[in-house]
Design a protein around this motif. Structure first.
Motif, PDB file in Angstrom:
ATOM      1  N   ASP A 122     -32.508 -72.347 -28.893  1.00  0.00           N
ATOM      2  CA  ASP A 122     -31.367 -72.230 -28.308  1.00  0.00           C
ATOM      3  C   ASP A 122     -30.683 -70.797 -28.811  1.00  0.00           C
ATOM      4  N   ALA A 123     -31.248 -70.403 -30.128  1.00  0.00           N
ATOM      5  CA  ALA A 123     -30.857 -69.093 -30.768  1.00  0.00           C
ATOM      6  C   ALA A 123     -31.469 -67.915 -30.164  1.00  0.00           C
ATOM      7  N   ALA A 124     -32.639 -68.176 -29.484  1.00  0.00           N
ATOM      8  CA  ALA A 124     -33.359 -66.961 -28.839  1.00  0.00           C
ATOM      9  C   ALA A 124     -33.506 -67.031 -27.250  1.00  0.00           C
ATOM     10  N   ILE A 125     -33.492 -66.236 -26.554  1.00  0.00           N
ATOM     11  CA  ILE A 125     -33.824 -66.015 -25.270  1.00  0.00           C
ATOM     12  C   ILE A 125     -34.831 -64.878 -25.096  1.00  0.00           C
ATOM     13  N   PHE A 126     -35.535 -64.907 -24.113  1.00  0.00           N
ATOM     14  CA  PHE A 126     -36.523 -63.730 -23.683  1.00  0.00           C
ATOM     15  C   PHE A 126     -36.038 -62.983 -22.583  1.00  0.00           C
ATOM     16  N   GLN A 127     -36.045 -61.704 -22.614  1.00  0.00           N
ATOM     17  CA  GLN A 127     -36.051 -60.879 -21.210  1.00  0.00           C
ATOM     18  C   GLN A 127     -37.120 -59.867 -21.247  1.00  0.00           C
ATOM     19  N   ARG A 128     -37.890 -59.900 -20.174  1.00  0.00           N
ATOM     20  CA  ARG A 128     -38.995 -58.821 -20.075  1.00  0.00           C
ATOM     21  C   ARG A 128     -38.135 -57.401 -20.049  1.00  0.00           C
ATOM     22  N   THR A 129     -38.628 -56.494 -20.740  1.00  0.00           N
ATOM     23  CA  THR A 129     -37.769 -55.200 -20.886  1.00  0.00           C
ATOM     24  C   THR A 129     -38.831 -54.203 -21.219  1.00  0.00           C
ATOM     25  N   ASP A 130     -38.916 -53.117 -20.418  1.00  0.00           N
ATOM     26  CA  ASP A 130     -39.708 -51.921 -20.652  1.00  0.00           C
ATOM     27  C   ASP A 130     -38.544 -50.870 -20.943  1.00  0.00           C
ATOM     28  N   VAL A 131     -38.876 -50.623 -22.222  1.00  0.00           N
ATOM     29  CA  VAL A 131     -37.568 -49.594 -22.757  1.00  0.00           C
ATOM     30  C   VAL A 131     -38.110 -48.441 -22.393  1.00  0.00           C
ATOM     31  N   ALA A 132     -39.210 -47.934 -21.699  1.00  0.00           N
ATOM     32  CA  ALA A 132     -39.254 -46.758 -20.830  1.00  0.00           C
ATOM     33  C   ALA A 132     -38.281 -46.557 -19.599  1.00  0.00           C
ATOM     34  N   ASP A 133     -38.045 -47.457 -19.252  1.00  0.00           N
ATOM     35  CA  ASP A 133     -37.108 -47.618 -17.933  1.00  0.00           C
ATOM     36  C   ASP A 133     -35.490 -48.024 -18.389  1.00  0.00           C
ATOM     37  N   GLN A 134     -34.657 -46.716 -18.250  1.00  0.00           N
ATOM     38  CA  GLN A 134     -33.365 -47.053 -18.507  1.00  0.00           C
ATOM     39  C   GLN A 134     -32.811 -48.192 -17.987  1.00  0.00           C
ATOM     40  N   ASP A 135     -32.997 -48.560 -16.532  1.00  0.00           N
ATOM     41  CA  ASP A 135     -32.235 -49.709 -15.878  1.00  0.00           C
ATOM     42  C   ASP A 135     -32.606 -50.927 -16.776  1.00  0.00           C
ATOM     43  N   ASP A 136     -33.885 -51.084 -17.239  1.00  0.00           N
ATOM     44  CA  ASP A 136     -34.297 -52.244 -17.805  1.00  0.00           C
ATOM     45  C   ASP A 136     -33.634 -52.362 -19.089  1.00  0.00           C
ATOM     46  N   VAL A 137     -33.088 -51.213 -19.952  1.00  0.00           N
ATOM     47  CA  VAL A 137     -32.691 -51.208 -21.434  1.00  0.00           C
ATOM     48  C   VAL A 137     -30.902 -51.544 -20.792  1.00  0.00           C
ATOM     49  N   ALA A 138     -30.455 -51.048 -20.013  1.00  0.00           N
ATOM     50  CA  ALA A 138     -29.184 -51.650 -19.623  1.00  0.00           C
ATOM     51  C   ALA A 138     -28.957 -53.020 -19.140  1.00  0.00           C
ATOM     52  N   ARG A 139     -29.781 -53.447 -18.420  1.00  0.00           N
ATOM     53  CA  ARG A 139     -30.040 -54.830 -18.104  1.00  0.00           C
ATOM     54  C   ARG A 139     -30.077 -55.834 -19.345  1.00  0.00           C
ATOM     55  N   VAL A 140     -30.928 -55.522 -20.185  1.00  0.00           N
ATOM     56  CA  VAL A 140     -30.899 -56.200 -21.359  1.00  0.00           C
ATOM     57  C   VAL A 140     -29.629 -56.339 -22.441  1.00  0.00           C
ATOM     58  N   VAL A 141     -29.009 -55.112 -22.426  1.00  0.00           N
ATOM     59  CA  VAL A 141     -27.802 -55.177 -22.936  1.00  0.00           C
ATOM     60  C   VAL A 141     -26.707 -55.937 -22.397  1.00  0.00           C
ATOM     61  N   ALA A 142     -26.531 -55.922 -20.865  1.00  0.00           N
ATOM     62  CA  ALA A 142     -25.812 -56.900 -20.328  1.00  0.00           C
ATOM     63  C   ALA A 142     -26.221 -58.558 -20.293  1.00  0.00           C
ATOM     64  N   ARG A 143     -27.389 -58.614 -20.501  1.00  0.00           N
ATOM     65  CA  ARG A 143     -27.789 -59.989 -20.729  1.00  0.00           C
ATOM     66  C   ARG A 143     -27.143 -60.563 -21.887  1.00  0.00           C
ATOM     67  N   ALA A 144     -27.448 -59.566 -23.084  1.00  0.00           N
ATOM     68  CA  ALA A 144     -26.818 -60.220 -24.490  1.00  0.00           C
ATOM     69  C   ALA A 144     -25.305 -60.622 -24.280  1.00  0.00           C
ATOM     70  N   VAL A 145     -24.707 -59.813 -23.755  1.00  0.00           N
ATOM     71  CA  VAL A 145     -23.290 -59.807 -23.716  1.00  0.00           C
ATOM     72  C   VAL A 145     -22.961 -60.879 -22.666  1.00  0.00           C
ATOM     73  N   ASP A 146     -23.795 -61.207 -21.452  1.00  0.00           N
ATOM     74  CA  ASP A 146     -23.456 -62.457 -20.973  1.00  0.00           C
ATOM     75  C   ASP A 146     -23.889 -63.730 -21.505  1.00  0.00           C
ATOM     76  N   GLU A 147     -24.976 -63.492 -22.084  1.00  0.00           N
ATOM     77  CA  GLU A 147     -25.421 -64.955 -22.603  1.00  0.00           C
ATOM     78  C   GLU A 147     -24.925 -65.433 -23.961  1.00  0.00           C
ATOM     79  N   PHE A 148     -24.309 -64.334 -24.840  1.00  0.00           N
ATOM     80  CA  PHE A 148     -23.771 -64.544 -26.023  1.00  0.00           C
ATOM     81  C   PHE A 148     -22.541 -63.992 -26.290  1.00  0.00           C
ATOM     82  N   GLY A 149     -22.066 -63.487 -25.249  1.00  0.00           N
ATOM     83  CA  GLY A 149     -20.511 -63.015 -25.567  1.00  0.00           C
ATOM     84  C   GLY A 149     -20.279 -61.784 -26.206  1.00  0.00           C
TER      85      GLY A 149
END
Length: 275
Positions: free
Chosen positions: A53-80
């Protein structure tokens, strides 16, 4: 373990393998909740499953700025929230015989992954942290961005740019109590060196890699071998309150390589015998 990151929400890009995996495992051991952001879906999902439960995976291509924004949002949504951002994802440029043989065909890809990924990750994490009490950002450079040398020209240029960008970001974000620091690993066995080989090199890759590794050992003052866990320890320091008064720094984790050339002969304790 001392649980220095207990309850902290973190992102580690390129976290499915190599140095990134070492960071993820160390952070989880210290109590953090980690989003593993990587393009290697199978490896990332397997690591997240192993860590529970301490870790989750999200496919992220850091060359894509939208992907980077999505992974930040995922951390906030999942972990507060988001307390620590580790911009670790990177790739090498192809090894060539020399600058005259370089066509820079992969320049854009190398710069987008290595540099744009760090810049976007710092920006997006910083935007959240600025409104939520600050945080820590750790960007992964390389001793290749500090020491000049032949080969992998685009890679070296991207890593040098990360260092300058990180210092600039540290100055700008300090107002928000956001610390930005940089790690410069060297001589750490990871898959990135293998990815630098051209198709021609792959046929004799084993011999090639052994030669490069030996050269690295010869240039390294400390003769012990470095590991991903050594880099993870340095990242942990920058992620915790132990470094609360540290920002804008570049820390080589390289066995002393950037400090200078090795001594030809081991000196005696009184200083004699060195040359």
């Amino acid at each position: 373990m001392s649980a220095e990151l207990e309850g902290k929400a973190t992102i580690v890009t390129g976290g499915a393998s190599g140095i990134g995996r070492g960071i993820v495992e160390r952070f989880v051991a210290e109590g953090a909740h980690v989003v593993i952001a990587d393009v290697q879906t199978e490896l990332g999902e397997a690591l997240a499953a192993d860590l529970g439960d301490a870790a989750i995976f999200q496919r992220t291509d850091v060359a894509d700025q939208d992907d980077v924004a999505r992974v930040v949002a995922r951390a906030v949504d999942e972990f507060g929230g988001l307390d620590v951002m580790v911009n670790n994802a990177g790739r090498s440029s192809p090894l060539k015989k020399g600058l005259f043989d370089e066509d820079f065909a992969e320049f854009d890809s190398v710069m987008r992954v290595n540099l744009l990924g760090v810049m976007a990750g710092t920006r997006d994490a910083g935007r959240y942290m600025a409104d939520h009490g600050g945080g820590a950002i750790v960007n992964m450079a390389s001793i290749g961005g500090i020491l000049a040398g032949g080969g992998v020209a685009s890679y070296r240029a991207s890593k040098a740019a990360i260092i300058q960008f990180s210092k600039s970001a540290a100055i700008e974000l300090a107002h928000y109590d956001i610390r930005v620091n940089c790690i410069a690993p060297g001589n750490i066995p990871t898959p990135i060196l293998r990815s630098a080989a051209t198709d021609e090199d792959r046929e004799r890759l084993e011999k090639f890699e052994a030669r490069i590794r030996q050269q690295m050992r010869d240039d390294r003052p400390l003769k012990r071998e470095g590991a991903a866990s050594d880099v993870a320890e340095a990242v942990l320091y920058f992620a915790t309150d132990r470094s609360r008064y540290v920002t804008g720094t570049v820390l080589p984790v390289d066995g002393g390589t950037v400090a200078g050339k090795v001594m030809v002969r081991k000196p005696n304790r009184d200083g004699s015998g060195a040359r």
